[in-house]
Design a protein around this motif. Structure first.
Motif, short mmCIF file in Angstrom:
data_model
loop_
_atom_site.label_atom_id
_atom_site.label_comp_id
_atom_site.label_asym_id
_atom_site.label_seq_id
_atom_site.Cartn_x
_atom_site.Cartn_y
_atom_site.Cartn_z
N CYS A 27 0.85 -1.19 0.00
CA CYS A 27 0.00 0.00 0.00
C CYS A 27 0.89 1.23 0.00
O CYS A 27 1.96 1.23 0.60
N PHE A 29 -0.21 4.07 1.21
CA PHE A 29 -0.57 4.80 2.41
C PHE A 29 -0.12 3.98 3.62
O PHE A 29 0.20 2.80 3.50
N ASP A 30 -0.17 4.62 4.77
CA ASP A 30 0.20 3.93 6.01
C ASP A 30 -0.71 4.46 7.13
O ASP A 30 -0.23 5.05 8.10
N CYS A 31 -2.01 4.28 6.94
CA CYS A 31 -2.99 4.81 7.91
C CYS A 31 -2.69 4.25 9.30
O CYS A 31 -2.50 3.03 9.43
N CYS A 34 -4.62 1.17 10.46
CA CYS A 34 -4.80 0.08 9.48
C CYS A 34 -4.81 -1.29 10.17
O CYS A 34 -3.93 -1.61 10.95
N ILE A 40 0.71 -4.17 4.20
CA ILE A 40 1.15 -2.87 3.66
C ILE A 40 2.46 -3.00 2.91
O ILE A 40 2.63 -2.49 1.82
N GLY A 73 -7.22 -4.72 -0.41
CA GLY A 73 -5.79 -4.69 -0.13
C GLY A 73 -5.46 -4.41 1.32
O GLY A 73 -6.32 -4.60 2.18
N GLY A 74 -4.28 -3.75 1.48
CA GLY A 74 -3.38 -3.16 0.51
C GLY A 74 -4.09 -2.20 -0.43
O GLY A 74 -5.23 -1.84 -0.24
N ASN A 101 -7.93 3.23 -2.38
CA ASN A 101 -7.76 4.49 -1.66
C ASN A 101 -7.81 5.69 -2.61
O ASN A 101 -7.64 6.83 -2.17
N ASP A 123 -12.11 4.91 -0.47
CA ASP A 123 -11.95 5.55 0.85
C ASP A 123 -11.75 7.05 0.69
O ASP A 123 -10.99 7.49 -0.18
N LYS A 125 -10.41 9.36 3.51
CA LYS A 125 -9.96 9.14 4.90
C LYS A 125 -10.32 10.29 5.82
O LYS A 125 -10.64 10.10 6.97
S1 SF4 Z 1 -6.19 1.33 5.72
FE1 SF4 Z 1 -6.12 0.83 3.51
S2 SF4 Z 1 -5.18 2.64 2.57
FE2 SF4 Z 1 -4.71 2.73 4.75
S3 SF4 Z 1 -2.71 1.72 4.98
FE3 SF4 Z 1 -4.27 0.15 5.34
S4 SF4 Z 1 -4.57 -0.80 3.35
FE4 SF4 Z 1 -3.52 1.15 2.97
#
Ligand code: SF4
Length: 227
Positions: A27, A29-31, A34, A40, A73-74, A101, A123, A125
């Motif tokens: 991924c 992103f690194d929410c 998560c 990721i 995902g991911g 995302n 998403d 966010k």
């Molecule tokens: S929540 Fe979704 S967009 Fe955010 S890091 Fe995890 S997999 Fe990636």
């Protein structure tokens, strides 16, 4: 194409359909909240990788029992083989749903133009000015805005969705739904604490208030994952 996980039968991941869900690795992103953290980073040794052939063989065996395949995902749009995988799935007559995302509008458009997607869940966010902070990566919000426009201009079913984490405020919700005013569907999703050291969720009164705000801009706004 390789996958980091699979749910064989799901009644909740594709609205109104029984679906198999496959999870891609990696991924951009690194929410911080998560729950697919192990996915990721691509090629993590801890993940048991599932090869595409295994997925296709499985789908072939149960093709009469499920309606759709969800690619989650991911972030699936990072996968170079995503398009060729979707072509194979469509040839098997499954409906397809992409969870994304929204960071790759060009790929999203290509897949839609080639009629490889029946449903997209994107998403959103938080409000755009807070995005990079929440996802802990530098984000080109113009790309997200472009993906939003592509979906809203499309003829397919789609939804936007926000995990209502504690750092997303009611003001953020208002900014989000103003951006997607008139969208087909908007889901406010329950935030689950990754661990007890993380901030507690909003209380239900705040959720109800957020839903009221969302409904002012999108008729089909709803709460998801509440018992
Ligand atoms: S929540 Fe979704 S967009 Fe955010 S890091 Fe995890 S997999 Fe990636």
């Amino acid at each position: 194409m390789k996958f980091g996980g699979m749910i064989k039968n799901s009644f909740v991941d594709y609205p109104g359909e029984i679906a198999t869900v496959v999870f891609t690795c990696g991924c951009n992103f690194d929410c911080w909240y998560c729950h697919n953290r192990s996915l990721i980073k691509q090629n993590q040794k801890k993940i048991e990788i599932i090869e595409e052939n295994e997925v296709l063989d499985f789908l072939n065996k149960i093709r009469k029992m499920i309606d759709a395949v969800v690619i989650s995902g991911g972030e699936p749009t990072l996968q170079k083989e995503l398009k060729s995988f979707l072509i194979k799935i469509k040839k098997m007559n499954f409906k397809t749903k992409l969870d994304t995302n929204g960071s790759n509008p060009n790929i999203l458009k290509e897949l839609l133009d080639e009629k490889l997607l029946d449903y997209v869940a994107m998403d959103i966010k938080t409000s755009f000015e807070k995005y990079s902070n929440l996802v802990q990566k530098k984000v080109k919000t113009e790309d997200l805005q472009q993906s939003i426009k592509i979906l809203m201009d499309s003829n397919i079913d789609y939804e936007f969705r926000t995990t209502f984490s504690p750092d997303v405020t009611l003001d953020d919700i208002r900014l989000i739904v103003q951006t997607i005013k008139g969208a087909k569907a908007y889901a406010l999703q329950k935030y689950n604490q990754p661990d007890s050291n993380c901030p507690a969720p909003h209380n239900l009164v705040v959720f109800d208030h957020a839903l009221e705000i969302a409904k002012q801009y999108i008729d089909n706004s709803f709460l998801r994952s509440f018992d």
